[in-house]
Design a protein around this motif. Structure first.
Motif, short mmCIF file in Angstrom:
data_model
loop_
_atom_site.label_atom_id
_atom_site.label_comp_id
_atom_site.label_asym_id
_atom_site.label_seq_id
_atom_site.Cartn_x
_atom_site.Cartn_y
_atom_site.Cartn_z
N CYS A 123 0.87 -1.19 0.00
CA CYS A 123 0.00 0.00 0.00
C CYS A 123 0.89 1.23 0.00
CB CYS A 123 -0.93 -0.02 1.21
SG CYS A 123 -2.11 -1.38 1.09
N ASP A 124 0.91 1.91 -1.14
CA ASP A 124 1.88 2.96 -1.41
C ASP A 124 1.13 4.18 -1.92
OD1 ASP A 124 4.14 4.36 -1.94
OD2 ASP A 124 4.70 3.22 -3.73
N GLU A 125 1.06 5.20 -1.06
CA GLU A 125 0.25 6.36 -1.41
C GLU A 125 1.00 7.37 -2.27
OE1 GLU A 125 1.58 5.70 1.46
OE2 GLU A 125 2.66 7.50 2.08
N ILE B 132 1.30 -2.46 5.16
CA ILE B 132 0.90 -1.08 5.48
C ILE B 132 2.06 -0.40 6.21
CG2 ILE B 132 -0.74 0.34 6.80
CD1 ILE B 132 -2.16 -1.24 4.64
N GLY B 133 2.34 0.84 5.84
CA GLY B 133 3.47 1.55 6.44
C GLY B 133 3.10 2.29 7.72
N PRO B 134 4.11 2.94 8.31
CA PRO B 134 3.89 3.71 9.55
C PRO B 134 3.25 5.06 9.26
CG PRO B 134 6.16 3.95 8.84
CD PRO B 134 5.51 3.00 7.86
N GLU B 135 2.88 5.78 10.29
CA GLU B 135 2.22 7.08 10.09
C GLU B 135 3.07 8.02 9.22
OE1 GLU B 135 -0.75 7.54 10.50
OE2 GLU B 135 -1.40 6.16 12.06
N GLY B 136 4.38 7.92 9.32
CA GLY B 136 5.24 8.77 8.49
C GLY B 136 5.47 8.24 7.09
N GLY B 137 4.90 7.07 6.77
CA GLY B 137 5.08 6.46 5.46
C GLY B 137 6.41 5.72 5.34
N LEU C 267 -4.78 3.25 -2.43
CA LEU C 267 -6.08 3.15 -1.77
C LEU C 267 -6.87 4.45 -1.97
CD1 LEU C 267 -4.87 1.52 1.59
CD2 LEU C 267 -6.00 0.36 -0.30
N GLY C 268 -6.68 5.07 -3.12
CA GLY C 268 -7.49 6.24 -3.45
C GLY C 268 -6.81 7.55 -3.12
N ARG D 149 -7.12 9.89 -0.92
CA ARG D 149 -6.95 10.45 0.42
C ARG D 149 -5.88 9.67 1.17
NH1 ARG D 149 -11.95 10.65 -1.32
NH2 ARG D 149 -12.04 8.41 -1.03
N LEU E 231 -4.81 7.80 4.22
CA LEU E 231 -5.51 7.14 5.32
C LEU E 231 -4.54 6.93 6.46
CD1 LEU E 231 -7.28 4.43 3.13
CD2 LEU E 231 -8.15 6.68 3.79
N ALA F 50 -6.11 2.24 6.69
CA ALA F 50 -5.55 1.63 5.48
C ALA F 50 -5.56 0.10 5.59
CB ALA F 50 -4.13 2.15 5.24
N1 SAH Z 1 3.37 9.24 3.98
C1 SAH Z 1 2.29 9.72 4.69
C2 SAH Z 1 1.26 8.90 5.44
C3 SAH Z 1 1.39 7.47 5.60
S1 SAH Z 1 -0.13 6.73 5.96
C4 SAH Z 1 2.54 10.97 5.42
O1 SAH Z 1 3.23 10.97 6.43
O2 SAH Z 1 1.97 11.94 4.94
C5 SAH Z 1 0.32 5.17 6.60
C6 SAH Z 1 0.31 4.03 5.62
O3 SAH Z 1 -1.00 3.78 5.18
C7 SAH Z 1 1.12 4.25 4.37
O4 SAH Z 1 2.48 3.92 4.54
C8 SAH Z 1 0.45 3.31 3.38
O5 SAH Z 1 0.93 1.98 3.51
C9 SAH Z 1 -1.00 3.36 3.82
N2 SAH Z 1 -1.81 4.33 3.05
C10 SAH Z 1 -2.47 5.40 3.55
N3 SAH Z 1 -3.16 6.03 2.58
C11 SAH Z 1 -2.93 5.36 1.43
C12 SAH Z 1 -3.36 5.52 0.08
N4 SAH Z 1 -4.16 6.51 -0.28
N5 SAH Z 1 -2.93 4.62 -0.83
C13 SAH Z 1 -2.09 3.61 -0.48
N6 SAH Z 1 -1.65 3.41 0.78
C14 SAH Z 1 -2.06 4.27 1.73
#
Ligand code: SAH
Length: 255
Positions: free
Chosen positions: A166-168, A204-209, A229-230, A232, A234, A239
């Motif tokens: 899951c890679d935003e 799924i990654g950490p809050e900091g991605g 995952l769209g 926004r 999450l 997520a």
């Molecule tokens: N990088 C971001 C937030 C990470 S959200 C920041 O700090 O701004 C935590 C994790 O949720 C991410 O590492 C990813 O695995 C998943 N995730 C959240 N939103 C996502 C999205 N829209 N698409 C894919 N993965 C998402």
């Protein structure tokens, strides 16, 4: 939810068996649920299906059950694992509870560069998973894996198991979220496109991605399927629940 207790019990289940309960289980049934001899319960152990049983003995310190008939045969669940970077305690508990309800077979904490969680108590996570499995009518418990570093997880990965990453983020470093270029495909499209019948996992990654080198490592692996995952961002707990839901709908047992 019915008031009749449904319990995981790590003992063989068969018709006519008498099960002596350990202290915790005895305390729960006798003092918390206030069950009297003859009261019905349902039992599962992850191997023998679900069984009807009755309280046979309800003492202050000791209790026993007698197993009568089998209610459901053991059935295989869809093979999906969830790996996540542990977050704060309440959200980590939420992830374990929801992943159990959504049918994950294994739940594993993964340490990434930006993971800053207190020590992960896998015994507490196992207790959370067990409670969720009891109430969600599962016939098994998810395995709770010991925490592992991301690079070790990848190095030891069985390539037959697809890993949904899951890679935003996009690839344009200077833009918010890395821009649009290099964005992963929408999760549903990516899953519908795959023909592989094999087992799956979700990451799924950490809050900091994930950081840039982690994303590079992941995307270089043939077994990794990067997904979005769209539009926004999450939180990690949302997520995890969202990705598992889509997986169950497209590849799992929601069909
Ligand atoms: N990088 C971001 C937030 C990470 S959200 C920041 O700090 O701004 C935590 C994790 O949720 C991410 O590492 C990813 O695995 C998943 N995730 C959240 N939103 C996502 C999205 N829209 N698409 C894919 N993965 C998402």
């Amino acid at each position: 939810m019915s008031a009749e207790p449904r319990l995981f019990i790590d003992q063989p289940l068969s018709g006519g068996a008498r099960l002596e309960l350990d202290r915790d289980a005895a305390h729960y049934l006798v003092n918390v649920m206030r069950l009297k001899p003859g009261a019905p319960v349902r039992l599962f152990n992850g191997r023998d299906g679900e069984w009807r049983a009755q309280v046979a003995e309800a003492g202050k310190r000791a209790a026993a059950l007698s197993v009568s008939e089998r209610l459901r045969a053991q059935a295989a669940s869809p093979d999906v694992h969830l790996y996540f970077a542990p977050v704060k305690r309440a959200r980590t508990d939420f992830i374990v509870e929801k992943a159990t309800e959504l049918g994950a077979g294994l739940i594993g904490p993964v340490m990434t560069r930006r993971t800053n969680a207190e020590r992960v108590r896998t015994d507490r996570l196992a207790a959370t998973a067990r409670e969720a499995a009891e109430q969600t009518e599962r016939l098994d418990l998810p395995v709770i894996a010991e925490p592992v570093a991301l690079d070790r997880l990848i190095a030891g990965w069985d390539p037959a198991r697809r890993l949904i990453f899951c890679d935003e983020a996009g690839e344009e470093g200077e833009k918010p979220w890395g821009g649009e270029a290099g964005r992963a495909r929408p999760i549903r499209e990516a899953l519908e496109d795959r023909r592989d019948e094999g087992p799956w996992a979700i990451l799924i990654g950490p809050e900091g991605g994930f950081d840039a080198s982690e994303r590079e490592l992941l995307r270089a692996q043939g077994f990794v399927v990067p997904v979005s995952l769209g539009p926004r961002i999450l939180r990690a707990d949302t997520a995890a629940a969202a990705a598992l839901s889509v997986w169950q709908a497209v590849r799992g047992d929601w069909g």
